[in-house]
Every structure is written in structure tokens, then in C-alpha cells.
Design a protein around this motif. Structure first.
Motif, PDB file in Angstrom:
ATOM      1  N   LEU A 100       5.552   3.439  -8.349  1.00  0.00           N
ATOM      2  CA  LEU A 100       6.643   2.520  -8.046  1.00  0.00           C
ATOM      3  C   LEU A 100       7.625   3.208  -7.117  1.00  0.00           C
ATOM      4  O   LEU A 100       8.110   4.307  -7.413  1.00  0.00           O
ATOM      5  CB  LEU A 100       7.359   2.096  -9.338  1.00  0.00           C
ATOM      6  CG  LEU A 100       8.612   1.228  -9.148  1.00  0.00           C
ATOM      7  CD1 LEU A 100       8.249  -0.108  -8.494  1.00  0.00           C
ATOM      8  CD2 LEU A 100       9.306   0.996 -10.498  1.00  0.00           C
ATOM      9  N   PHE A 101       7.877   2.546  -5.973  1.00  0.00           N
ATOM     10  CA  PHE A 101       8.877   3.021  -5.021  1.00  0.00           C
ATOM     11  C   PHE A 101      10.029   2.037  -5.020  1.00  0.00           C
ATOM     12  O   PHE A 101       9.824   0.816  -5.124  1.00  0.00           O
ATOM     13  CB  PHE A 101       8.283   3.119  -3.612  1.00  0.00           C
ATOM     14  CG  PHE A 101       7.253   4.204  -3.458  1.00  0.00           C
ATOM     15  CD1 PHE A 101       7.611   5.444  -2.956  1.00  0.00           C
ATOM     16  CD2 PHE A 101       5.920   4.000  -3.824  1.00  0.00           C
ATOM     17  CE1 PHE A 101       6.671   6.448  -2.807  1.00  0.00           C
ATOM     18  CE2 PHE A 101       4.978   4.991  -3.678  1.00  0.00           C
ATOM     19  CZ  PHE A 101       5.349   6.227  -3.172  1.00  0.00           C
ATOM     20  N   GLU A 105      12.524   3.203  -0.453  1.00  0.00           N
ATOM     21  CA  GLU A 105      11.234   3.834  -0.172  1.00  0.00           C
ATOM     22  C   GLU A 105      11.148   5.219  -0.809  1.00  0.00           C
ATOM     23  O   GLU A 105      10.564   6.149  -0.245  1.00  0.00           O
ATOM     24  CB  GLU A 105      10.974   3.931   1.343  1.00  0.00           C
ATOM     25  CG  GLU A 105      10.986   2.613   2.094  1.00  0.00           C
ATOM     26  CD  GLU A 105       9.774   1.742   1.764  1.00  0.00           C
ATOM     27  OE1 GLU A 105       8.774   2.298   1.270  1.00  0.00           O
ATOM     28  OE2 GLU A 105       9.828   0.517   1.973  1.00  0.00           O
ATOM     29  N   ARG A 106      11.731   5.365  -2.021  1.00  0.00           N
ATOM     30  CA  ARG A 106      11.663   6.617  -2.758  1.00  0.00           C
ATOM     31  C   ARG A 106      10.828   6.411  -4.012  1.00  0.00           C
ATOM     32  O   ARG A 106      10.914   5.359  -4.666  1.00  0.00           O
ATOM     33  CB  ARG A 106      13.067   7.100  -3.150  1.00  0.00           C
ATOM     34  CG  ARG A 106      13.960   7.442  -1.969  1.00  0.00           C
ATOM     35  CD  ARG A 106      13.486   8.710  -1.286  1.00  0.00           C
ATOM     36  NE  ARG A 106      14.300   9.025  -0.105  1.00  0.00           N
ATOM     37  CZ  ARG A 106      14.123  10.111   0.649  1.00  0.00           C
ATOM     38  NH1 ARG A 106      13.170  10.978   0.329  1.00  0.00           N
ATOM     39  NH2 ARG A 106      14.880  10.323   1.700  1.00  0.00           N
ATOM     40  N   LEU A 107      10.021   7.424  -4.357  1.00  0.00           N
ATOM     41  CA  LEU A 107       9.165   7.322  -5.527  1.00  0.00           C
ATOM     42  C   LEU A 107      10.011   7.336  -6.783  1.00  0.00           C
ATOM     43  O   LEU A 107      10.837   8.228  -6.992  1.00  0.00           O
ATOM     44  CB  LEU A 107       8.161   8.479  -5.548  1.00  0.00           C
ATOM     45  CG  LEU A 107       7.195   8.498  -6.733  1.00  0.00           C
ATOM     46  CD1 LEU A 107       6.288   7.262  -6.703  1.00  0.00           C
ATOM     47  CD2 LEU A 107       6.336   9.772  -6.703  1.00  0.00           C
ATOM     48  N   PRO A 127       9.498  12.270  -8.534  1.00  0.00           N
ATOM     49  CA  PRO A 127      10.494  11.242  -8.203  1.00  0.00           C
ATOM     50  C   PRO A 127      11.376  11.669  -7.046  1.00  0.00           C
ATOM     51  O   PRO A 127      11.771  12.826  -6.928  1.00  0.00           O
ATOM     52  CB  PRO A 127      11.277  11.089  -9.510  1.00  0.00           C
ATOM     53  CG  PRO A 127      10.308  11.485 -10.571  1.00  0.00           C
ATOM     54  CD  PRO A 127       9.489  12.600  -9.978  1.00  0.00           C
ATOM     55  N   GLY A 128      11.649  10.723  -6.166  1.00  0.00           N
ATOM     56  CA  GLY A 128      12.459  10.995  -4.986  1.00  0.00           C
ATOM     57  C   GLY A 128      11.633  11.214  -3.735  1.00  0.00           C
ATOM     58  O   GLY A 128      12.193  11.284  -2.633  1.00  0.00           O
ATOM     59  N   LEU A 129      10.285  11.320  -3.863  1.00  0.00           N
ATOM     60  CA  LEU A 129       9.428  11.524  -2.697  1.00  0.00           C
ATOM     61  C   LEU A 129       9.452  10.270  -1.824  1.00  0.00           C
ATOM     62  O   LEU A 129       9.271   9.154  -2.313  1.00  0.00           O
ATOM     63  CB  LEU A 129       7.995  11.841  -3.141  1.00  0.00           C
ATOM     64  CG  LEU A 129       6.964  11.998  -2.013  1.00  0.00           C
ATOM     65  CD1 LEU A 129       7.286  13.223  -1.156  1.00  0.00           C
ATOM     66  CD2 LEU A 129       5.553  12.126  -2.603  1.00  0.00           C
ATOM     67  N   THR A 192       8.379  -1.334  -4.021  1.00  0.00           N
ATOM     68  CA  THR A 192       6.955  -1.453  -3.720  1.00  0.00           C
ATOM     69  C   THR A 192       6.148  -0.892  -4.870  1.00  0.00           C
ATOM     70  O   THR A 192       6.435   0.214  -5.363  1.00  0.00           O
ATOM     71  CB  THR A 192       6.598  -0.697  -2.431  1.00  0.00           C
ATOM     72  OG1 THR A 192       7.398  -1.188  -1.351  1.00  0.00           O
ATOM     73  CG2 THR A 192       5.131  -0.878  -2.080  1.00  0.00           C
ATOM     74  N   VAL A 193       5.147  -1.640  -5.300  1.00  0.00           N
ATOM     75  CA  VAL A 193       4.204  -1.191  -6.313  1.00  0.00           C
ATOM     76  C   VAL A 193       2.889  -0.892  -5.605  1.00  0.00           C
ATOM     77  O   VAL A 193       2.360  -1.736  -4.868  1.00  0.00           O
ATOM     78  CB  VAL A 193       3.991  -2.257  -7.406  1.00  0.00           C
ATOM     79  CG1 VAL A 193       2.870  -1.827  -8.349  1.00  0.00           C
ATOM     80  CG2 VAL A 193       5.280  -2.472  -8.179  1.00  0.00           C
ATOM     81  N   VAL A 194       2.354   0.298  -5.788  1.00  0.00           N
ATOM     82  CA  VAL A 194       1.093   0.719  -5.173  1.00  0.00           C
ATOM     83  C   VAL A 194       0.072   0.910  -6.286  1.00  0.00           C
ATOM     84  O   VAL A 194       0.341   1.627  -7.263  1.00  0.00           O
ATOM     85  CB  VAL A 194       1.266   2.019  -4.374  1.00  0.00           C
ATOM     86  CG1 VAL A 194      -0.062   2.419  -3.738  1.00  0.00           C
ATOM     87  CG2 VAL A 194       2.332   1.850  -3.298  1.00  0.00           C
ATOM     88  N   LEU A 195      -1.092   0.237  -6.129  1.00  0.00           N
ATOM     89  CA  LEU A 195      -2.181   0.351  -7.096  1.00  0.00           C
ATOM     90  C   LEU A 195      -3.388   0.947  -6.395  1.00  0.00           C
ATOM     91  O   LEU A 195      -3.704   0.588  -5.253  1.00  0.00           O
ATOM     92  CB  LEU A 195      -2.544  -1.013  -7.680  1.00  0.00           C
ATOM     93  CG  LEU A 195      -1.471  -1.725  -8.504  1.00  0.00           C
ATOM     94  CD1 LEU A 195      -1.969  -3.091  -8.948  1.00  0.00           C
ATOM     95  CD2 LEU A 195      -1.084  -0.889  -9.717  1.00  0.00           C
TER      96      LEU A 195
END
Length: 736
Positions: A100-101, A105-107, A127-129, A192-195
Motif C-alpha cells: 500500500l502506497f 507515493e510513499r510505501l 515504510p516511506g520508500l 495505490t494498492v499493488v498486488l
């Protein structure tokens, strides 16, 4: 200024206030001066103590509220921590890689399966990437299989561009031999959710099925190529052979060992047999340059020869994937047939030219013979008529001297024979004139009464002698014709009617028929059978039912037909065996009152048609009118192709393989197409339609509009030969 430090605790502030109060009390009790000022200070100290107690109570209440808030905050933190642990456990339980970002646009968080296949990047996933940092690390991963021609930088740039879409889904290959499906979805707050889903099994199944279909398709293509009568070679975008059939090697004389998967096009071209020669402006190098071109390849077609006689046609075409296909066809038999056909065509053209010259010579000889015949008939008629006239005079003199004797009857028969001979000579002379090209008619307005009244006086005697009732109805119509030949036409028809009618009556009258006058000659004679109605116009042809009483010469109707054809007067016939006959001649009407006569002689043949050599297709379902028009047109030098209806006309043109110069079409052709329909059928698919004239008695506005729209000449019946002549002259002029 405050007496206590607000930053001290409440206990410390209370302690300081007590010390201050004690100091003030001591100063009041033990002060050196016992004045009112000390008491005032005491009062102020008492008031200050009261305020301190109030402030102390407020501080105690505030401290209680703070303790309650701290307790609630501790409980909320405990619940939040529990929810975070539950969310983390839930994300961790997901079988797919999850990350989840946030909107920046940060992790925010990810599970342990996220980027598990990119093991050299997991240590950087905290977190924060930034999202771009995550993509950059994945693009440089040793486990990522980049597509051909792709670099980590280009892959990363393409990945960032796709990230701009709201929903993203694509597959990436990772080592060893695995596939991930990456999908992105936007959250409501802009995150943004990345799967990452492992789809290796699905890809393998899909590839296996694709390979199976490709193998099946390859077998089908191979079977199709092997059954073709052409040699076919399929090359990829690098010019390497990927498919072919055995016919290709046989036609180009290529060794079967050379035709292998991956064989280069350039190598195959170099190994072509030396006896394969390129023609039509292309050589081996040109063909190879076409094959190796990276741009869009235009289709190419040319021929090569192998050996002495084999001719091969080569055709090449590019394919969408950059490859190309080359086909080779043996066209030796076709080229040999074309060569023989060309030679035969030349031979036929030579024969046609020879035959044309022969026909021209024969035509010239026939024309000379016809002219000689006409001159001979004219001279013979002149030379014969003089002694015949003298003989008639001698016989008449003898008859006058032998009145009442037996020789008188013999002399009468001799005089009758001489009269018959004179009539034959006159008839032959008329036919000769009508067949010649130099005849001129004096066409002018003629009153029908000038024709009918003299004939009534002449023919009534013959009718009375046979006991027939002759009725000639006078007419005040004025027609346009040659008076001499018109009188001869009516005279011959009337003479035939009286000659062939044994009993009954003969009727002559004139009917108005639109813009023409129809002269009708009726009789109650034996009639003419339908199969004999065309033969009666032949010279010396007689259909005698009682030959002993009929003294006809068999030339009267031949003269009538030729005169009507040359004058443009349609001739018709109705007849029924046992009931009688009716001959009809249509003559154009000039008016009801006498008009100015045009005394200038008119040529029976338009002068501009004599050498034009027009070929006319004439379609007319009335055989009598068709024959009359044919005779008139042929006398003008027009070659006529006759047909009676649309079907026979189309069949005749197809059989002759001939395109006429002009069309003369009757409008009403009976069953089937009419004249307009036949015009469309003949000119179907032709860029320039043939000039056409429609001949019809229909005077409706619709027909005029149809002809005008098509640019067709409309000639009304009865046909005006001068209008027809002008139309044909115009066609001949346009041809030249």
C-alpha cells in the motif's frame, strides 16, 4: 509578574504559596512599625490565599480531566495497535504480494509475499520508500527477465508511464521460469494498492495450448502447401526460411538439402541454377534488395526462364510481421498458348486482310456488274421498246383491216403479247432504277386525290371486266412523297388486288395514322398464307391459285417493296387465307391545303453514307417493315444486322463478337425487353454507349423524356427517311 513558576507541578506551586503566606504573616506580627500599612498587607495576603485556594481547586479539576484523557488515549492506542496487528495479520494472510502506497507515493505497508520473487530487493522495502524507488530496485533485480531489447532504464520508464493509469495489469517474467501478474488499483484517498499474483501455471497451460494449436496449424499449413500447384516459400523478418513445399525446390532446381529451417534468402538466391535467367527489368540483386528491405514491401511480380522453354512467374508479398512470402508458378503452357494464339492471330489477320481485299474486289466487281446491268437494262429497254412500238402499230393496222375475220382474233392476241412484253420491260427498267445508287426522287407535297382519281378511271374498266366492285375513297390529305413512284406503288397494289380477286370487291382508302397517311388496298381474294408473305416480294415469284386466269408478271410487288424502302414509306400486310388481303403504305402527311412545292430533286441515298461503311444493328419485330428498312439502308451503303427481338439481337451480337456502329431499335419488340431495355443491355459496362435511334409509333411524353435523358434519337412511325438519313450522316461524321 507571577509569584510561582507555572511550569512547576501543583504540589511545588502549593508549597511555594504556603511559604509566601507564612512569610507575610511573620512580617505582619513582628514588623517594627505597627501601622495601618501592615494591616493592609495582611488583607492582601488573606485575599491572595483565597485566590490560591480557588486556583488550587481548578488545578485539581484540570488534573482529573487530564487523567481521564490519558486513560482514554491509552485505550484508543491499544485499540489502534490491535487494529494494526489485525490488518497486518490479514494482509499477511493474503496469498498474493500486497503493498500500500499513500497519496504521496510513499510505501505504507506490505506483506512478506510482496516482491518475494525479487529477493535482492526485499531488504529495501520499508515504510516511506518512494514508488519510483521501488520500481527502480525491481528493474535492477537479477531475478527480473527483461524483454528482448529492453534495458532496466527503459523498463522502469515504461513501468512509471503505466502507473499513471487508474487501473494497471501486466505480466512479468522472473527467474527461474516463473510469471507474476502485477495489478494496481487506486484507493479513494489517492493511494495505490499493488498486488503481485503468481500466474506461472496459467501461463504454462496457455503456452502449451498455444504450442499445440501452432503445431496443428503448422501441420495444416504444411499439408496445404504440399497440395498447391505452386512453389511457396515463407521467410521471417530476418530473411530466414520458415516454411516451404516441395514444389518450390522442383521449380527452381534447388537441392533439397538447401531447403532447411533457417536457410537464408540470400543463400538460396545465390544457389539458383545458372540456367535461371531473370527478365522484365529485375535481376537477382534487385530481388534480394526487395527481400531485405526493412520498409514496407510493395508486391512484386516478374518472370524468370529456366532452360530453353520453362517459364516461371514469381510473385512476392510482404507480411505484417516483417516477413514475406514468395510463390513460383510454372506458366510455360500459358505462355506457349499465348505465343501460338498470337501467331494464329497474325495468320487470321492476314487471312482477314486477304479475304477483305477479295471481298472489296468482289464488291467492286459486283458494283461494276450492277452498273453495267443497269446500263444494259436501260439501253436494252430503249432499243426493245422502239421495235415493240412499231410492231404494235403494224399489228393494230392489220387488225383494223381484218375486222370480222378469223385473223382478227389472232392479231388481238399478238397485240396483247406485245403489250405484256412492253410491261415486262418497263418493270425491269423500274427495278433497275430502284437498285441503282444514282436514283433521285422528286419528293414534294402531293395531294392524294391527284393519285386516286386517275387510278379510279383507269382501273374501273379492269374491275368491271372481271365483275368486281371497285371502290376508291377520295382523300384531301396532302402527303410528302415522289408523285410518280407513289402512283406506281398504288397502281401495282391495286392491279394485283384486281388480278388475284376472282369475285367480290376491291376497296382503296386513306386513313390518318398520327402524323402519317396510311394508304390501304383491300381485296376479297384468296389470301396469302403466313409462310408465303415474305416470298411475294421476290422477283418473278407468283402464288397463283388459278394460273390459267392470272396474267401477272411477278414483278409488281418487287417494285412496290423497293420503291417504299427507298422512299422511307413503311409497307405492311394483313392477309387471311380464304378471306382476302390488305396492303398498307404509310406516307408522311404534309398538310391539308396545297403548300409550296419543293421542286428540287432529293437524293434517294444520303451522300455522306456512301463510303462510311456503317454497321447498323436493326431490331424490328415486323418482318415487312424490317425487310423494307434493310433494303433502303443497304441501298445507302449501310451494312445491316437484322434481329426481330431483344433476345435474338443479344444472341446474334454474342455469336458474331461484333460491336456495331449504330443501333436502330423498335420500341415495342413483343415479349421481353423493349427498345430502351435492349439499349441498356447492349451498353452495359461500356464507357461510351453506341449511338441509337428508337423507332416507335408511341408518342407519349414519357417515351420522349426517357429518350432525351439517355441521349437517344426518337424517330416516329411512319418513318421519315430524311430524318433517318440525317441521323446516320451525323453518326458517320462523328466516326470520322
Amino acid at each position: 509578574m507571577s509569584l510561582v513558576n507555572p511550569n512547576d507541578s501543583l504540589e511545588r506551586q502549593n508549597e511555594k504559596l504556603l511559604q509566601i503566606a507564612q512569610a507575610l504573616m511573620k512580617r505582619v506580627e513582628y514588623g517594627a512599625e505597627q501601622t495601618g500599612a501592615a494591616y493592609a498587607q495582611f488583607e492582601r495576603a488573606a485575599l491572595l490565599e483565597k485566590r490560591v485556594r480557588e486556583r488550587t481547586l481548578e488545578l485539581e479539576r484540570t488534573l482529573n480531566l487530564l487523567h481521564e484523557s490519558n486513560a482514554q488515549l491509552s485505550e484508543a492506542n491499544a485499540q489502534a495497535e490491535a487494529a494494526r496487528r489485525n490488518l497486518a495479520d490479514a494482509i499477511e494472510a493474503v496469498s498474493e504480494g500486497f503493498a500500500l502506497f499513500d497519496a504521496d507515493e510513499r510505501l505504507v505497508m506490505c506483506n512478506t509475499r510482496f516482491c518475494m520473487d525479487f529477493r535482492d530487493t526485499t531488504r529495501d522495502l520499508s515504510p516511506g520508500l518512494a514508488f519510483e524507488g521501488y520500481v527502480a530496485r525491481v528493474s535492477r533485480s537479477a531475478y527480473l527477465v527483461l524483454p528482448d531489447g529492453e534495458t532496466p532504464e527503459s523498463w522502469s520508464a515504461r513501468r512509471i508511464r503505466r502507473h499513471q493509469d487508474r487501473h494497471v495489469m501486466f505480466n512479468v517474467q522472473v527467474r527461474p521460469g516463473r510469471w507474476l501478474q502485477v495489478s494496481e488499483h487506486r484507493t479513494t484517498n489517492g493511494g495505490t494498492v499493488v498486488l503481485q499474483t503468481d500466474v506461472t501455471d496459467l501461463v504454462r497451460i496457455e503456452r502449451a495450448e498455444r504450442d499445440r494449436l501452432r503445431d496443428k496449424q503448422a501441420v495444416m499449413v504444411r499439408a496445404t502447401l504440399d497440395h498447391l500447384n505452386q512453389g511457396v516459400g515463407i521467410f521471417d523478418d530476418q530473411g530466414r526460411l520458415v516454411g516451404w513445399n516441395g514444389k518450390l525446390g522442383a521449380l527452381l532446381a534447388l537441392d533439397a538439402r538447401r531447403l532447411q529451417i533457417g536457410a537464408s534468402f540470400a543463400g538460396l538466391i545465390e544457389r539458383l541454377a545458372l540456367d535461371v535467367r531473370f527478365t522484365q527489368g529485375i535481376d537477382r540483386d534487385g530481388f534480394q534488395r526487395w527481400a531485405m528491405s526493412r520498409d514496407h514491401r510493395a508486391p512484386i511480380s516478374f518472370e524468370v526462364t529456366r532452360g530453353e522453354r520453362t517459364v516461371l512467374q514469381v510473385f512476392g508479398r510482404g507480411m505484417p510481421d516483417g516477413g514475406f512470402v514468395v510463390s513460383v508458378t510454372d506458366v510455360t503452357s500459358e505462355r506457349e498458348a499465348a505465343r501460338r494464339l498470337f501467331e494464329m492471330k497474325e495468320i487470321l489477320e492476314q487471312r482477314v486482310m486477304e479475304r477483305t481485299l477479295e471481298l472489296e474486289d468482289a464488291l467492286s466487281a459486283a458494283e461494276r456488274a450492277n452498273a453495267s446491268k443497269s446500263r444494259f437494262v436501260a439501253a436494252a429497254s430503249h432499243d426493245l421498246l422502239q421495235p415493240l412500238s412499231a410492231a404494235k402499230l403494224y399489228v393494230s393496222s392489220l387488225a383494223d383491216r381484218c375486222q370480222g375475220t378469223a385473223e382478227h382474233a389472232v392479231l388481238e392476241k399478238a397485240e396483247s403479247a406485245l403489250t405484256s412484253a412492253e410491261q415486262i420491260i418497263d418493270a425491269l427498267l423500274d427495278i433497275s432504277k430502284l437498285d441503282s445508287d444514282g436514283i433521285h426522287f422528286n419528293v414534294r407535297p402531293v395531294r392524294m386525290s391527284e393519285i386516286l382519281r386517275p387510278l379510279n378511271d383507269e382501273m374501273s374498266v379492269l374491275a368491271e371486266r372481271k365483275g368486281l366492285e371497285l371502290t376508291i375513297v377520295d382523300s384531301n390529305l396532302i402527303v410528302e412523297s415522289d408523285p410518280t413512284y407513289l402512283r406506281r406503288i398504288v397502281q401495282n397494289l391495286l392491279g394485283n388486288a384486281i388480278r388475284y380477286t376472282m369475285d367480290g370487291k376491291v376497296l382503296v382508302g386513306v386513313r390518318r395514322n398520327g402524323g402519317s397517311a396510311r394508304i390501304e388496298v383491300w381485296d376479297t381474294g384468296p389470301g396469302i398464307a403466313e409462310e408465303d408473305q415474305n416470298a411475294i416480294y421476290e422477283e418473278f415469284r407468283r402464288l397463283d391459285t388459278k394460273a390459267s386466269t392470272n396474267e401477272g408478271l411477278g414483278l409488281g410487288l418487287a417494285i412496290v417493296e423497293r420503291a417504299c424502302a427507298r422512299l422511307g414509306h413503311p409497307l405492311g400486310l394483313w392477309s387471311e387465307v380464304g378471306r382476302g388481303s390488305c396492303f398498307m403504305v404509310n406516307v408522311p402527311i404534309a398538310g391539308h391545303a396545297p403548300g409550296t412545292a419543293d421542286a428540287r430533286p432529293r437524293s434517294a441515298r444520303p451522300v455522306k453514307l456512301s463510303h462510311a461503311g456503317l454497321i447498323a444493328l436493326m431490331v424490328e419485330n415486323d418482318p415487312t417493315l424490317r425487310r423494307a428498312l434493310s433494303i433502303m439502308l443497304e441501298s445507302w451503303g449501310v451494312n445491316v444486322i437484322e434481329a426481330e427481338d431483344a433476345a435474338s439481337a443479344l444472341s446474334l451480337l454474342d455469336d458474331l463478337q461484333l460491336r456495331p456502329d449504330v443501333l436502330l431499335l423498335d420500341y415495342q419488340l413483343g415479349p421481353g425487353a423493349n427498345g430502351i431495355g435492349l439499349y441498356h443491355a447492349i451498353n452495359d459496362g461500356v464507357a461510351r454507349p453506341l449511338p441509337c435511334a428508337v423507332i416507335s409509333a408511341d408518342r407519349s411524353p414519357q417515351l420522349r423524356q426517357d429518350c432525351k435523358a439517355l441521349g437517344i434519337e426518337l424517330l416516329a412511325k411512319p418513318l421519315d427517311r430524311h430524318k433517318l438519313g440525317r441521323f446516320l450522316e451525323e453518326v458517320a461524321r462523328e466516326m470520322n
